[in-house]
Write a protein that holds these residues in place. Sequence first.
Motif, PDB file in Angstrom:
ATOM      1  N   GLU A 160       0.832  -1.205   0.000  1.00  0.00           N
ATOM      2  CA  GLU A 160       0.000   0.000   0.000  1.00  0.00           C
ATOM      3  C   GLU A 160       0.866   1.255   0.000  1.00  0.00           C
ATOM      4  N   ASP A 161       1.976   1.230   0.743  1.00  0.00           N
ATOM      5  CA  ASP A 161       2.902   2.358   0.740  1.00  0.00           C
ATOM      6  C   ASP A 161       3.398   2.641  -0.678  1.00  0.00           C
ATOM      7  N   PHE A 162       3.761   1.577  -1.395  1.00  0.00           N
ATOM      8  CA  PHE A 162       4.257   1.723  -2.764  1.00  0.00           C
ATOM      9  C   PHE A 162       3.190   2.318  -3.671  1.00  0.00           C
ATOM     10  N   PHE A 163       1.991   1.749  -3.618  1.00  0.00           N
ATOM     11  CA  PHE A 163       0.881   2.248  -4.437  1.00  0.00           C
ATOM     12  C   PHE A 163       0.668   3.741  -4.199  1.00  0.00           C
ATOM     13  N   ALA A 164       0.544   4.120  -2.929  1.00  0.00           N
ATOM     14  CA  ALA A 164       0.255   5.513  -2.592  1.00  0.00           C
ATOM     15  C   ALA A 164       1.409   6.433  -2.968  1.00  0.00           C
ATOM     16  N   GLU A 165       2.639   5.963  -2.807  1.00  0.00           N
ATOM     17  CA  GLU A 165       3.800   6.785  -3.154  1.00  0.00           C
ATOM     18  C   GLU A 165       3.851   7.058  -4.651  1.00  0.00           C
ATOM     19  N   MET A 166       3.616   6.032  -5.458  1.00  0.00           N
ATOM     20  CA  MET A 166       3.668   6.216  -6.907  1.00  0.00           C
ATOM     21  C   MET A 166       2.608   7.227  -7.370  1.00  0.00           C
ATOM     22  N   ASN A 194     -12.284  11.831 -16.733  1.00  0.00           N
ATOM     23  CA  ASN A 194     -13.676  11.547 -16.399  1.00  0.00           C
ATOM     24  C   ASN A 194     -13.867  10.136 -15.866  1.00  0.00           C
ATOM     25  N   GLU A 195     -12.785   9.451 -15.590  1.00  0.00           N
ATOM     26  CA  GLU A 195     -12.852   8.052 -15.167  1.00  0.00           C
ATOM     27  C   GLU A 195     -12.620   7.905 -13.682  1.00  0.00           C
ATOM     28  N   ARG A 196     -13.243   6.877 -13.123  1.00  0.00           N
ATOM     29  CA  ARG A 196     -12.993   6.482 -11.740  1.00  0.00           C
ATOM     30  C   ARG A 196     -12.749   4.979 -11.736  1.00  0.00           C
ATOM     31  N   VAL A 197     -11.717   4.561 -11.022  1.00  0.00           N
ATOM     32  CA  VAL A 197     -11.417   3.142 -10.943  1.00  0.00           C
ATOM     33  C   VAL A 197     -11.158   2.767  -9.493  1.00  0.00           C
ATOM     34  N   VAL A 198     -11.775   1.674  -9.078  1.00  0.00           N
ATOM     35  CA  VAL A 198     -11.574   1.137  -7.732  1.00  0.00           C
ATOM     36  C   VAL A 198     -10.452   0.106  -7.796  1.00  0.00           C
ATOM     37  N   ILE A 199      -9.492   0.231  -6.898  1.00  0.00           N
ATOM     38  CA  ILE A 199      -8.296  -0.605  -6.953  1.00  0.00           C
ATOM     39  C   ILE A 199      -8.080  -1.339  -5.636  1.00  0.00           C
ATOM     40  N   GLU A 200      -7.834  -2.625  -5.753  1.00  0.00           N
ATOM     41  CA  GLU A 200      -7.447  -3.466  -4.624  1.00  0.00           C
ATOM     42  C   GLU A 200      -5.980  -3.828  -4.782  1.00  0.00           C
ATOM     43  N   VAL A 201      -5.211  -3.653  -3.717  1.00  0.00           N
ATOM     44  CA  VAL A 201      -3.777  -3.938  -3.736  1.00  0.00           C
ATOM     45  C   VAL A 201      -3.508  -5.127  -2.829  1.00  0.00           C
ATOM     46  N   GLY A 202      -2.762  -6.127  -3.336  1.00  0.00           N
ATOM     47  CA  GLY A 202      -2.520  -7.282  -2.480  1.00  0.00           C
ATOM     48  C   GLY A 202      -1.497  -8.244  -3.022  1.00  0.00           C
ATOM     49  N   GLY A 203      -1.471  -9.424  -2.403  1.00  0.00           N
ATOM     50  CA  GLY A 203      -0.525 -10.461  -2.780  1.00  0.00           C
ATOM     51  C   GLY A 203      -1.067 -11.357  -3.876  1.00  0.00           C
ATOM     52  N   LYS A 204      -0.407 -12.485  -4.074  1.00  0.00           N
ATOM     53  CA  LYS A 204      -0.770 -13.391  -5.168  1.00  0.00           C
ATOM     54  C   LYS A 204      -2.179 -13.944  -5.024  1.00  0.00           C
ATOM     55  N   GLU A 227       3.479 -11.817 -13.536  1.00  0.00           N
ATOM     56  CA  GLU A 227       2.723 -11.907 -14.782  1.00  0.00           C
ATOM     57  C   GLU A 227       1.267 -11.577 -14.503  1.00  0.00           C
ATOM     58  N   GLY A 228       0.631 -10.839 -15.419  1.00  0.00           N
ATOM     59  CA  GLY A 228      -0.758 -10.473 -15.246  1.00  0.00           C
ATOM     60  C   GLY A 228      -1.699 -11.448 -15.922  1.00  0.00           C
ATOM     61  N   ASP A 229      -2.982 -11.337 -15.578  1.00  0.00           N
ATOM     62  CA  ASP A 229      -4.022 -12.098 -16.272  1.00  0.00           C
ATOM     63  C   ASP A 229      -5.257 -11.209 -16.358  1.00  0.00           C
ATOM     64  N   SER A 230      -6.397 -11.808 -16.696  1.00  0.00           N
ATOM     65  CA  SER A 230      -7.597 -10.997 -16.909  1.00  0.00           C
ATOM     66  C   SER A 230      -8.078 -10.326 -15.631  1.00  0.00           C
ATOM     67  N   ASP A 231      -7.775 -10.925 -14.471  1.00  0.00           N
ATOM     68  CA  ASP A 231      -8.238 -10.387 -13.190  1.00  0.00           C
ATOM     69  C   ASP A 231      -7.193  -9.542 -12.483  1.00  0.00           C
ATOM     70  N   LYS A 232      -5.936  -9.917 -12.609  1.00  0.00           N
ATOM     71  CA  LYS A 232      -4.883  -9.263 -11.828  1.00  0.00           C
ATOM     72  C   LYS A 232      -3.807  -8.692 -12.747  1.00  0.00           C
ATOM     73  N   LYS A 233      -3.308  -7.529 -12.360  1.00  0.00           N
ATOM     74  CA  LYS A 233      -2.196  -6.911 -13.079  1.00  0.00           C
ATOM     75  C   LYS A 233      -1.022  -6.751 -12.102  1.00  0.00           C
ATOM     76  N   PRO A 234       0.205  -6.831 -12.606  1.00  0.00           N
ATOM     77  CA  PRO A 234       1.367  -6.730 -11.721  1.00  0.00           C
ATOM     78  C   PRO A 234       1.451  -5.360 -11.044  1.00  0.00           C
ATOM     79  N   LEU A 235       1.578  -5.378  -9.745  1.00  0.00           N
ATOM     80  CA  LEU A 235       1.711  -4.149  -8.973  1.00  0.00           C
ATOM     81  C   LEU A 235       2.931  -3.344  -9.402  1.00  0.00           C
ATOM     82  N   SER A 236       3.981  -4.029  -9.810  1.00  0.00           N
ATOM     83  CA  SER A 236       5.232  -3.354 -10.179  1.00  0.00           C
ATOM     84  C   SER A 236       5.061  -2.384 -11.344  1.00  0.00           C
TER      85      SER A 236
END
Length: 242
Positions: A160-166, A194-204, A227-236
């Motif tokens: 969460e620190d990383f997400f918020a810092e970026m 004009n977009e809003r996106v809800v984001i969940e940050v977490g582990g595998k 590696e990403g898939d249809s549901d999850k994208k790499p946090l990095s």
Amino acid sequence: MKDVEISALTIKDIMDGRWTSDHMRFSHLFDDYLRGRLFPFSLEEPDFLPILQNICSKVIRKDIPMVSNLRFDDIEKIEKTLAFIGNSEVDGINFSSISRNLGITKYKAELFVKLLTQAFILNPIYPKGTNVLKEPKVLMFLPFRLLYKDWDQCIGAIREDFFAEMLTMKGYKFHYLKTKRGAKTPDFLVEYGNERVVIEVGGKGKGREQFKGIKVERKLILSHVSEGDSDKKPLSLLGFIK
């Protein structure tokens, strides 16, 4: 130095899977980045946390008093405030909990957080929601949390620190999500254009359960995966946002 130039990404690029193998070729270094290998002085020091601790102490004991009208005993209280935040779980850390646990006024809690934010040690994020207490969730800049907890104890908070810092460094408008009764919700709401996106940050193992009842059309899971898939994208990938 690798002398590699990699194109910047938007949040929409990440959601739509518009990144290349170049963006992932250094993903094996992501954990080192989160652990604090982003500082030049860490590159040649196997154990650089004592250096970071000395820098943090100098900021609190010398730099902050130069720009603020504090009493002598306030310096120790600022150190205790930072230690309380660093040793605590992320959820529930705000002005009220700092005031209550350290026996200081809410005004002093706000002042100390403000000064540590100006020093790029703390990163308070304000809430979005109806009928919620408008106090920030107090996160930290990387990797100061590791001065108080081991990696395995605080990896969730570090994500969460990383997400918020970026997003903070790139000037994005975003909030953490909170309900009146503290029901579990996704972590953040990001607004851009004009977009809003809800984001969940977490582990595998992070899934979509926490999106139930969320009416925002765009939803994104940023997971600690290579590696990403249809549901999850790499946090990095957030390291490349523009």
